[in-house]
Design an enzyme around this catalytic site. Sequence first.
Site, mmCIF file in Angstrom:
data_model
loop_
_atom_site.group_PDB
_atom_site.id
_atom_site.type_symbol
_atom_site.label_atom_id
_atom_site.label_comp_id
_atom_site.label_asym_id
_atom_site.label_seq_id
_atom_site.Cartn_x
_atom_site.Cartn_y
_atom_site.Cartn_z
ATOM 1 N N GLY A 32 1.807 10.439 16.355
ATOM 2 C CA GLY A 32 1.429 11.835 16.211
ATOM 3 C C GLY A 32 1.629 12.424 17.378
ATOM 4 O O GLY A 32 1.864 12.052 18.485
ATOM 5 N N TYR A 33 1.547 13.888 17.143
ATOM 6 C CA TYR A 33 1.653 14.888 18.352
ATOM 7 C C TYR A 33 0.655 15.680 18.721
ATOM 8 O O TYR A 33 -0.161 15.993 17.849
ATOM 9 C CB TYR A 33 3.033 15.651 17.824
ATOM 10 C CG TYR A 33 4.367 14.685 17.742
ATOM 11 C CD1 TYR A 33 5.029 14.411 18.955
ATOM 12 C CD2 TYR A 33 4.511 14.109 16.555
ATOM 13 C CE1 TYR A 33 6.039 13.698 18.740
ATOM 14 C CE2 TYR A 33 5.626 13.495 16.285
ATOM 15 C CZ TYR A 33 6.379 13.030 17.590
ATOM 16 O OH TYR A 33 7.546 12.139 17.498
ATOM 17 N N ILE A 34 0.416 15.467 20.077
ATOM 18 C CA ILE A 34 -1.020 16.445 20.471
ATOM 19 C C ILE A 34 -0.426 17.677 20.622
ATOM 20 O O ILE A 34 0.769 17.818 21.361
ATOM 21 C CB ILE A 34 -1.399 15.777 21.736
ATOM 22 C CG1 ILE A 34 -2.176 14.408 21.259
ATOM 23 C CG2 ILE A 34 -2.592 16.618 22.395
ATOM 24 C CD1 ILE A 34 -2.542 13.820 22.461
ATOM 25 N N THR A 89 -0.135 16.249 13.345
ATOM 26 C CA THR A 89 1.324 16.049 12.581
ATOM 27 C C THR A 89 1.504 14.747 13.140
ATOM 28 O O THR A 89 1.257 14.322 14.215
ATOM 29 C CB THR A 89 2.426 17.082 12.991
ATOM 30 O OG1 THR A 89 2.422 17.108 14.366
ATOM 31 C CG2 THR A 89 1.762 18.273 12.404
ATOM 32 N N ASN A 122 11.878 13.876 16.095
ATOM 33 C CA ASN A 122 10.652 13.006 15.611
ATOM 34 C C ASN A 122 9.758 14.206 15.593
ATOM 35 O O ASN A 122 8.734 14.468 14.696
ATOM 36 C CB ASN A 122 10.173 11.928 16.320
ATOM 37 C CG ASN A 122 11.162 10.640 15.780
ATOM 38 O OD1 ASN A 122 10.478 9.985 15.072
ATOM 39 N ND2 ASN A 122 12.054 10.618 16.288
#
Length: 155
Positions: free
Chosen positions: A30-32, A84, A144
Amino acid sequence: MGVEIERKFLVNQEIWQQLEKPNGVHYHQGYIPSDDSCTVRVRIAGERGYLTLKGKTKGFSRKEFEYEIPFADAQEMLNEFTRTGTEKIRYHIAIGTHVWEVDEFLGPNKGLFVAEIELRDESEPFAIPAWIGEEVTNDRRYANSNLAVHPFLEW
């Protein structure tokens, strides 16, 4: 300072499906939320957790700092701080002196197969196996972090 030099290619799935492959590892990442100058990723790969910071790409290179973190921390960060993400099965395929990482995406990116190779120098030669297709290194759709927001199945 860490630097990632990476080339990215689509995979010819017809040839890939016929190959004998090693077992893959399930990845959940996931992306911060961050700005355009940096991507902050939390990843679980099998039973291990990682925190990665990546800078902007210039050519085939970008700054990258990756740290192993406790698995429980990675799970909590994914749950609490990411909005996300992507899931995939990653295969490591050794060819010559290099290792190709082939990602078979799952969920909203199902059907997408991408191969990456990391190099020591942007001009370093490498063998291209028959299952490698079109190069997409500079096509941001295949990043990604972009696939997490604009999944392949929505293209």
